[in-house]
Design a protein around this motif. Structure first.
Motif, mmCIF file in Angstrom:
data_model
loop_
_atom_site.group_PDB
_atom_site.id
_atom_site.type_symbol
_atom_site.label_atom_id
_atom_site.label_comp_id
_atom_site.label_asym_id
_atom_site.label_seq_id
_atom_site.Cartn_x
_atom_site.Cartn_y
_atom_site.Cartn_z
ATOM 1 N N TYR A 175 0.838 -1.199 0.000
ATOM 2 C CA TYR A 175 0.000 0.000 0.000
ATOM 3 C C TYR A 175 0.876 1.253 0.000
ATOM 4 O O TYR A 175 0.558 2.256 -0.667
ATOM 5 C CB TYR A 175 -0.935 0.001 1.204
ATOM 6 C CG TYR A 175 -1.894 1.185 1.240
ATOM 7 C CD1 TYR A 175 -3.070 1.150 0.504
ATOM 8 C CD2 TYR A 175 -1.614 2.316 1.996
ATOM 9 C CE1 TYR A 175 -3.945 2.229 0.517
ATOM 10 C CE2 TYR A 175 -2.481 3.388 2.021
ATOM 11 C CZ TYR A 175 -3.644 3.351 1.276
ATOM 12 O OH TYR A 175 -4.504 4.423 1.291
ATOM 13 N N ILE A 176 1.969 1.210 0.752
ATOM 14 C CA ILE A 176 2.892 2.353 0.789
ATOM 15 C C ILE A 176 3.478 2.618 -0.598
ATOM 16 O O ILE A 176 3.737 3.765 -0.986
ATOM 17 C CB ILE A 176 4.015 2.090 1.818
ATOM 18 C CG1 ILE A 176 3.418 2.015 3.233
ATOM 19 C CG2 ILE A 176 5.092 3.157 1.758
ATOM 20 C CD1 ILE A 176 4.396 1.547 4.291
ATOM 21 N N LEU A 177 3.661 1.563 -1.398
ATOM 22 C CA LEU A 177 4.271 1.691 -2.729
ATOM 23 C C LEU A 177 3.265 1.994 -3.838
ATOM 24 O O LEU A 177 3.667 2.141 -4.997
ATOM 25 C CB LEU A 177 5.003 0.389 -3.081
ATOM 26 C CG LEU A 177 6.316 0.107 -2.356
ATOM 27 C CD1 LEU A 177 6.751 -1.327 -2.613
ATOM 28 C CD2 LEU A 177 7.393 1.079 -2.799
ATOM 29 N N ARG A 178 1.984 2.084 -3.516
ATOM 30 C CA ARG A 178 0.963 2.137 -4.551
ATOM 31 C C ARG A 178 1.119 3.336 -5.485
ATOM 32 O O ARG A 178 0.722 3.279 -6.665
ATOM 33 C CB ARG A 178 -0.436 2.147 -3.914
ATOM 34 C CG ARG A 178 -0.801 3.462 -3.249
ATOM 35 C CD ARG A 178 -2.011 3.333 -2.336
ATOM 36 N NE ARG A 178 -2.451 4.624 -1.828
ATOM 37 C CZ ARG A 178 -1.836 5.304 -0.881
ATOM 38 N NH1 ARG A 178 -0.742 4.830 -0.329
ATOM 39 N NH2 ARG A 178 -2.304 6.468 -0.475
ATOM 40 N N ASN A 179 1.658 4.460 -4.993
ATOM 41 C CA ASN A 179 1.782 5.666 -5.807
ATOM 42 C C ASN A 179 3.186 5.838 -6.393
ATOM 43 O O ASN A 179 3.525 6.917 -6.864
ATOM 44 C CB ASN A 179 1.437 6.904 -4.968
ATOM 45 C CG ASN A 179 -0.020 6.912 -4.542
ATOM 46 O OD1 ASN A 179 -0.893 6.488 -5.302
ATOM 47 N ND2 ASN A 179 -0.294 7.392 -3.340
ATOM 48 N N ARG A 180 3.991 4.779 -6.353
ATOM 49 C CA ARG A 180 5.371 4.902 -6.827
ATOM 50 C C ARG A 180 5.667 3.975 -8.001
ATOM 51 O O ARG A 180 6.812 3.624 -8.256
ATOM 52 C CB ARG A 180 6.337 4.634 -5.669
ATOM 53 C CG ARG A 180 6.140 5.584 -4.500
ATOM 54 C CD ARG A 180 7.252 5.500 -3.493
ATOM 55 N NE ARG A 180 8.537 5.869 -4.066
ATOM 56 C CZ ARG A 180 9.665 5.902 -3.369
ATOM 57 N NH1 ARG A 180 9.650 5.601 -2.067
ATOM 58 N NH2 ARG A 180 10.796 6.235 -3.948
ATOM 59 N N ILE A 181 4.623 3.585 -8.713
ATOM 60 C CA ILE A 181 4.822 2.745 -9.900
ATOM 61 C C ILE A 181 5.630 3.526 -10.934
ATOM 62 O O ILE A 181 5.340 4.675 -11.239
ATOM 63 C CB ILE A 181 3.474 2.297 -10.479
ATOM 64 C CG1 ILE A 181 2.772 1.355 -9.492
ATOM 65 C CG2 ILE A 181 3.641 1.627 -11.833
ATOM 66 C CD1 ILE A 181 1.408 0.888 -9.925
ATOM 67 N N GLY A 182 6.675 2.891 -11.467
ATOM 68 C CA GLY A 182 7.574 3.541 -12.414
ATOM 69 C C GLY A 182 8.837 4.072 -11.776
ATOM 70 O O GLY A 182 9.799 4.400 -12.484
ATOM 71 N N ASP A 183 8.878 4.156 -10.430
ATOM 72 C CA ASP A 183 10.074 4.640 -9.744
ATOM 73 C C ASP A 183 11.156 3.571 -9.747
ATOM 74 O O ASP A 183 10.872 2.365 -9.752
ATOM 75 C CB ASP A 183 9.749 5.018 -8.297
ATOM 76 C CG ASP A 183 8.954 6.309 -8.203
ATOM 77 O OD1 ASP A 183 8.635 6.871 -9.275
ATOM 78 O OD2 ASP A 183 8.640 6.732 -7.074
ATOM 79 N N ASN A 184 12.401 4.034 -9.726
ATOM 80 C CA ASN A 184 13.545 3.127 -9.667
ATOM 81 C C ASN A 184 14.043 3.005 -8.229
ATOM 82 O O ASN A 184 14.019 3.972 -7.460
ATOM 83 C CB ASN A 184 14.681 3.631 -10.556
ATOM 84 C CG ASN A 184 14.315 3.598 -12.026
ATOM 85 O OD1 ASN A 184 13.338 2.958 -12.416
ATOM 86 N ND2 ASN A 184 15.086 4.280 -12.859
ATOM 87 N N PHE A 185 14.517 1.796 -7.873
ATOM 88 C CA PHE A 185 15.018 1.533 -6.532
ATOM 89 C C PHE A 185 16.295 0.710 -6.627
ATOM 90 O O PHE A 185 16.420 -0.155 -7.503
ATOM 91 C CB PHE A 185 14.001 0.745 -5.699
ATOM 92 C CG PHE A 185 12.675 1.415 -5.516
ATOM 93 C CD1 PHE A 185 12.430 2.217 -4.410
ATOM 94 C CD2 PHE A 185 11.663 1.245 -6.457
ATOM 95 C CE1 PHE A 185 11.198 2.825 -4.232
ATOM 96 C CE2 PHE A 185 10.437 1.851 -6.293
ATOM 97 C CZ PHE A 185 10.205 2.638 -5.181
ATOM 98 N N GLU A 186 17.220 0.982 -5.727
ATOM 99 C CA GLU A 186 18.360 0.095 -5.586
ATOM 100 C C GLU A 186 17.927 -1.061 -4.689
ATOM 101 O O GLU A 186 17.373 -0.842 -3.610
ATOM 102 C CB GLU A 186 19.552 0.824 -4.967
ATOM 103 C CG GLU A 186 20.802 -0.029 -4.912
ATOM 104 C CD GLU A 186 22.024 0.735 -4.440
ATOM 105 O OE1 GLU A 186 22.866 0.141 -3.728
ATOM 106 O OE2 GLU A 186 22.128 1.936 -4.773
ATOM 107 N N ALA A 187 18.169 -2.282 -5.131
ATOM 108 C CA ALA A 187 17.649 -3.453 -4.427
ATOM 109 C C ALA A 187 18.753 -4.490 -4.252
ATOM 110 O O ALA A 187 19.808 -4.425 -4.874
ATOM 111 C CB ALA A 187 16.479 -4.057 -5.201
ATOM 112 N N THR A 188 18.459 -5.443 -3.373
ATOM 113 C CA THR A 188 19.367 -6.552 -3.104
ATOM 114 C C THR A 188 18.676 -7.856 -3.461
ATOM 115 O O THR A 188 17.520 -8.076 -3.087
ATOM 116 C CB THR A 188 19.785 -6.576 -1.622
ATOM 117 O OG1 THR A 188 20.387 -5.330 -1.283
ATOM 118 C CG2 THR A 188 20.764 -7.718 -1.355
#
Length: 791
Positions: A580-593
């Motif tokens: 739910y916290i991520l619902r408005n961040r579609i298309g954003d880039n993230f550094e992940a592991t």
């Protein structure tokens, strides 16, 4: 003499509240494996008659009474009416439409089930029918109106499949609507009946009348230590010094059984719920709030009814004796874990005494070794509107271990008392790991076994006689946990190779605790097993031999099954918050592991906000084709030679989010970690390979000698359940103080291996390769063939 098969009514009664796969249903009914074929035939006949039906993930549930033949006739009749004499299936005709007719727009339609696992959707606008794509779970309910989209069939030209589209409804849903739908889908109870509410309304705070015959501890210093924000306080502790240098340890537990009569509507409701269900945003109580948060709860400076376990310890905290009795308590100080730690650091005498005795208790408990898993639990912060804004890792203070040690020793004494008095106790048992699962773990992570003090051929059978304790396997797992260190992925894999602790009417022993006797006594407000044990301990005289209102065996099966269901719900609930916290961040880039690689994709985790998601191989940038190498635990690009391993840093882009299911999908844009350099092989490398090969051959032969090279039965596979460890804001989980983290392993309620089922979508629950078989078993066969060829 063969055990008689259960009746149809017995099977339907078991499946009334929860669907089950065939193996789990057979275990719940107590049928031996030799009756598996006959039992499966009985289930098939019930499905044919319409008494049962199977869901898309092979679970049985009560049917609608309509036989399969009747359903086929109705379906054929309906197809004939729609087709106006055309014998071809409507779905087949719809696939012949041109591509122009199959736009990607969201459509609305009505679901219909046409077989055990096949569904179609009839579009409302055109009345055309489309086949639904196959998923692990049913797309909805019969006759439900859904939103769906079409996409090309992966195998048939000019054909399309329908897929449920949740984006339209999710965009307009509020957080309250999402949580309410989540609770509805999880079948969580919404309240208590009027009869129960009326009964509870008539209860009053305890008075002198309720204190008759109880031991008075109101002048004793008693501490209640709980998480911040807890409202259901059900345990407290007192420590007194004795003249000979020993200790008098009192574990005082809320006397819930005094207010919940055996066989009453409230008792049956508590039994059906079995636990208080803790979700990040709320808690669904096992008993009404008036009891759990008020009359039964051990509040500071208030007289309360309790059930006390008074333990006499020597100067080294060895147990000399114990006594269980009903009591009156008045909590001297109600503290949070953080407050208790601060007082200890300031030299508070009560905290110093508590820390001293619990340190000795832990030392005694770990004389023969200790299985202590390092795992991170997550919580959620909410804003003033009650919506999630942040996921955070929970931390534990030293004061947590003080409470835990006191609860553990009280539970140990409870089990011994139940056995000594011949009562119908409920015991917490944990079976030793199965050699098959240990072999699989070895072939997946051979480095974990390097330097092990135990060879696999030395393990023997998981259970010897009436005990689950296995010192050889215990030493092996001590080594594995130490070798895994702080790597939570490896720790979870080790946990998955272990059995799931569950309840039983016999004290067969707890492998991970290394105790023969263990029960649950310390959390009756939120756990029915403890309430049952309280009631048993209070029995005297003829009550001991009197017939119980319910069978202890049936209660054990029920609460063990409910535990699995609750753990799964709690685990998904924290994912609902993160998605739910991520619902408005579609298309954003993230550094992940990269924290997991499986044959269906790569699991990655991001740090801000904390979340985990799946990268399917098709969503990796480029035109490469990736192959999953189970032996090395990596994904390999056939064209580029690029590899992905656990721990790699990558750049991902958020593709889609489904807060209702807690699902997050990413695409992988770039690998940030450098590719490992290929090193020139030396003579020493060749010698090491030879030694490793010989060791693997020895282990493979040991597995064959023990009879562990056969392929598993697919019908026995069930979903795995691994707990994230969420506490509600009203109290702590039942496992916080009186059950160490090893009880949160991914096993089913009967202690059966449960990796590879079809129930959930998380990393630990995806099915194995369709090629079949356990990795370790096929590797053993390969090694055997190589050895024969070498000879």
């Amino acid at each position: 003499m063969a055990m008689q098969l259960p009746s149809e009514d017995q099977i339907l009664a078991i499946l009334h509240d929860e669907p089950m796969v065939g193996s789990r249903l057979r275990a719940a009914l107590g049928l031996p494996k030799k009756q598996k074929v006959a039992f499966k035939q009985l289930l098939a006949e019930m499905v044919e008659q319409g008494l049962l039906k199977r869901t898309s993930n092979k679970e049985y549930q009560p049917g609608d009474g309509e036989s399969l033949e009747e359903k086929r006739e109705k379906r054929l009749k309906k197809m004939a009416e729609i087709s106006d004499g055309d014998n071809r299936r409507p779905a087949a005709r719809s696939r012949r439409q041109t591509t122009d007719d199959k736009s990607t727009r969201v459509r609305r339609g009505i679901l219909h089930q046409v077989g055990e696992e096949d569904w179609i959707v009839t579009e409302l606008e055109t009345e055309k029918e489309f086949e639904m794509c196959h998923r692990k779970q049913a797309p909805g309910k019969e006759g439900e109106t859904i939103s769906f989209t079409l996409y090309p069939h992966p195998k048939r030209k000019h054909s399309y499949l329908a897929k449920v589209d949740h984006s339209a409804e999710l965009e307009s849903m509020t957080w309250q609507e999402i949580t309410q739908k989540f609770q509805d889908d999880a079948n969580l109870p919404k309240g208590f009946s009027k009869e129960i509410r009326d009964y509870v309304a008539g209860l009053k705070a305890p008075t002198a009348k309720d204190f008759k015959g109880r031991v008075d501890y109101r002048k004793t210093t008693i501490l209640c230590i709980d998480p911040e924000g807890a409202m259901d306080h059900d345990d407290a502790i007192s420590v007194e010094r004795t003249e000979d240098g020993g200790y008098k340890l009192g574990v005082h537990i809320a006397d819930v059984s005094y207010y919940v009569p055996e066989g009453s509507p409230l008792d049956y409701e508590a039994m059906e719920r079995s636990y208080t269900q803790y979700l990040p945003w709320t808690a669904v109580p096992m008993i009404p709030d008036e009891l759990s948060s008020d009359i039964c709860s051990l509040h500071e400076d208030v007289d309360r009814c309790a059930h006390t376990c008074m333990i006499i310890l020597d100067k080294d905290a060895n147990v000399l004796s114990w006594d269980f009795h009903r009591s009156i308590v008045r909590i001297t100080r109600s503290l949070t874990y953080q407050q208790a730690k601060a007082l200890w650091e300031q030299g508070d005498k009560d905290m110093q005494d508590l820390a001293e005795v619990t340190a000795k208790l832990k030392k005694n408990r770990t004389k023969d070794g200790l299985l202590e898993f390092k795992s991170t639990e997550f919580g959620c912060h909410f804003d003033e509107k009650g919506e999630p804004i942040d996921i955070y890792p929970r931390t534990t203070d030293i004061s947590n271990s003080w409470v835990e040690e006191c609860m553990l020793i009280a539970n140990n004494c409870c089990a011994k008392e139940l056995k000594k008095r011949g009562l119908q106790g409920i015991y917490r048992i944990h079976e030793a790991p199965d050699t098959k699962d240990i072999m699989e773990l070895y072939y997946m992570y051979p480095n974990l076994f390097q330097g092990s003090p135990v060879m696999l051929r030395e393990l023997g059978k998981p259970r010897s006689g009436d005990t689950n304790l296995n010192p050889t396997a215990f030493k092996l797992y001590e080594h594995l946990i130490k070798k895994a260190g702080d790597d939570e992925t490896l720790t979870n894999r080790i946990l998955r190779s272990m059995q799931k602790a569950h309840y039983d009417s016999n004290s067969f022993g707890h492998f991970a605790l290394n105790w023969q006797d263990y029960s649950h006594f310390t959390s009756p407000i939120r756990r029915y097993a403890d309430l049952w044990c309280h009631r048993e301990l209070a029995r005297k005289g003829k009550e001991i031999s009197a017939e119980r209102k319910e069978s202890v065996i049936e209660v054990c099966d029920l609460i063990s099954a409910n535990e699995i269901k609750n753990m799964k719900t709690e685990r998904i609930a924290i994912k609902v918050c993160s998605s739910y916290i991520l619902r408005n961040r579609i298309g954003d880039n993230f550094e992940a592991t990269v924290n997991g690689i499986e044959e269906w994709g790569i699991y990655v985790s991001i740090a801000d906000p904390i979340a985990e998601g799946l990268v399917r191989y098709r969503d990796i940038a480029g035109d490469d084709f990736y192959v999953f190498n189970a032996d090395q635990g990596l994904a390999f690009g056939k064209r580029s030679g690029r590899t992905f391993r656990r721990g790699d840093k990558v750049m991902v882009q958020l593709l889609r989010v489904d807060p209702l299911r807690g699902q997050v999908d990413f695409s992988l844009i770039e690998k940030l970690s450098p590719e490992p350099k290929k090193q020139r092989r030396t003579r020493q490398d060749v010698d090491n390979d030879a030694r490793n090969f010989n060791e693997r051959m020895d282990r493979a032969e040991a597995a064959e000698a023990l009879g562990y090279v056969s392929q598993p039965d697919d019908d026995d596979y069930e979903p795995a359940f691994t707990s994230v460890g969420n506490r509600g804001r009203r109290g702590r989980r039942g496992s916080d103080a009186d059950a160490p983290s090893f009880e949160r392993s991914g096993r089913d309620a009967r202690g059966k291996s449960s990796r590879g089922g079809r129930g959930s979508r998380s990393r630990d629950e995806e099915p194995r390769s369709s090629r079949g078989g356990k990795v370790g078993m096929s590797a053993a066969a390969r090694l055997k063939n190589k050895k024969r060829g070498r000879r």
